[in-house]
Design an enzyme around this catalytic site. Sequence first.
Site, mmCIF file in Angstrom:
data_model
loop_
_atom_site.group_PDB
_atom_site.id
_atom_site.type_symbol
_atom_site.label_atom_id
_atom_site.label_comp_id
_atom_site.label_asym_id
_atom_site.label_seq_id
_atom_site.Cartn_x
_atom_site.Cartn_y
_atom_site.Cartn_z
ATOM 1 C CG ASP A 10 -1.799 1.235 1.335
ATOM 2 O OD1 ASP A 10 -2.320 1.652 0.273
ATOM 3 O OD2 ASP A 10 -1.972 1.795 2.435
ATOM 4 C CB SER A 11 0.196 4.760 -0.763
ATOM 5 O OG SER A 11 -1.021 4.809 -0.032
ATOM 6 C CB CYS A 73 -3.055 0.658 -2.485
ATOM 7 S SG CYS A 73 -3.016 2.416 -2.876
ATOM 8 C CD GLU A 152 -0.813 6.800 6.376
ATOM 9 O OE1 GLU A 152 0.300 6.936 6.884
ATOM 10 O OE2 GLU A 152 -1.152 5.765 5.749
ATOM 11 C CB CYS A 186 -9.428 4.628 0.131
ATOM 12 S SG CYS A 186 -7.906 5.073 0.971
ATOM 13 C CG HIS A 188 -5.452 5.027 4.477
ATOM 14 N ND1 HIS A 188 -4.790 4.473 3.405
ATOM 15 C CD2 HIS A 188 -4.491 5.535 5.286
ATOM 16 C CE1 HIS A 188 -3.493 4.664 3.551
ATOM 17 N NE2 HIS A 188 -3.285 5.309 4.690
HETATM 18 N N1 DGL Z 1 -4.722 3.136 0.986
HETATM 19 C C1 DGL Z 1 -4.617 3.944 -0.214
HETATM 20 C C2 DGL Z 1 -5.834 3.667 -1.078
HETATM 21 O O1 DGL Z 1 -6.454 2.655 -0.845
HETATM 22 C C3 DGL Z 1 -4.339 5.334 0.174
HETATM 23 C C4 DGL Z 1 -4.195 6.225 -0.967
HETATM 24 C C5 DGL Z 1 -3.206 7.298 -0.917
HETATM 25 O O2 DGL Z 1 -2.050 7.043 -0.623
HETATM 26 O O3 DGL Z 1 -3.589 8.422 -1.225
HETATM 27 O O4 DGL Z 1 -6.187 4.364 -1.994
#
Ligand code: DGL
Length: 271
Positions: A10-11, A73, A152, A186, A188
Amino acid sequence: MDTRPIGVFDSGLGGLTALRELARIMPEEDLVYFGDTGRVPYGSRSREVIIKYAQQDMSFLRTFRPKAVVIACGTVSTTALDVLREENPIPVFGVVESAASAAAHVTKNGRVGLIGTQASIRSGAYERALSSLRPDVDVTARACPLLVPLVENGRFRPGDSVAETVAAEYLAPVKAAGVDTLILGCTHYPLMKSIIGEYMGPDVALVDVGEQCARWVKRQLELDGLRNERPGAGRHRYFVSDSTEDFASLASIFLREDVTGEVEQVDITAY
Ligand code: DGL
């Protein structure tokens, strides 16, 4: 039977919500997680940059010789899945297909809401997947760029007035559209489930993309004979591109349990 690990990336830390579900339903599998904590968020970046970052994340995970990689992600799944699949001769799973399939089954009134990062919404990937399954479904989509930084930074708990105000502003048009199903597009966003659920009301079903993806991955590995049937608990390893200092405390919020397993920092630009 295949005992090689499953790569997950993931990011940032959001993908841990998917890893948590993968570990819950496939406890014997070895999992290697990479979170690009030094470059999060991806969602406000251009397609070219997201693809480049995703290629580096993938190259790093490929050094572990995984039997499959899960893109935990929404942003990378909607923007770079095709490229990663084309470049890598192993199963690569994104979160879109499984979430669309869940939403298509759950919705009764055919009105589905979708929230995600700017890149995810811009891609139109969830809409395409949904309309191929159920052409009658009407999607109301909304980009929510402030939700990832809020999560975050630990600002997702009910009673947090900033998180509640931001979520309400993003969700107002989705609620007004009368959706009965909302895709949290997403990884998150599951941390904000209470705030989102409270605002949308009890009649709106929330689709957690990480959770759906984990179940999909398990089914596919079973079908392909790639499950690890060795008894005992799998090994979990975590890698991040920023300092590992705060990782354990932050990650435990996403995992809803203490981090057990090694945590290492990696220079992702070298891949
Ligand atoms: N967890 C990422 C997603 O599902 C976060 C995205 C991001 O880094 O902006 O899109």
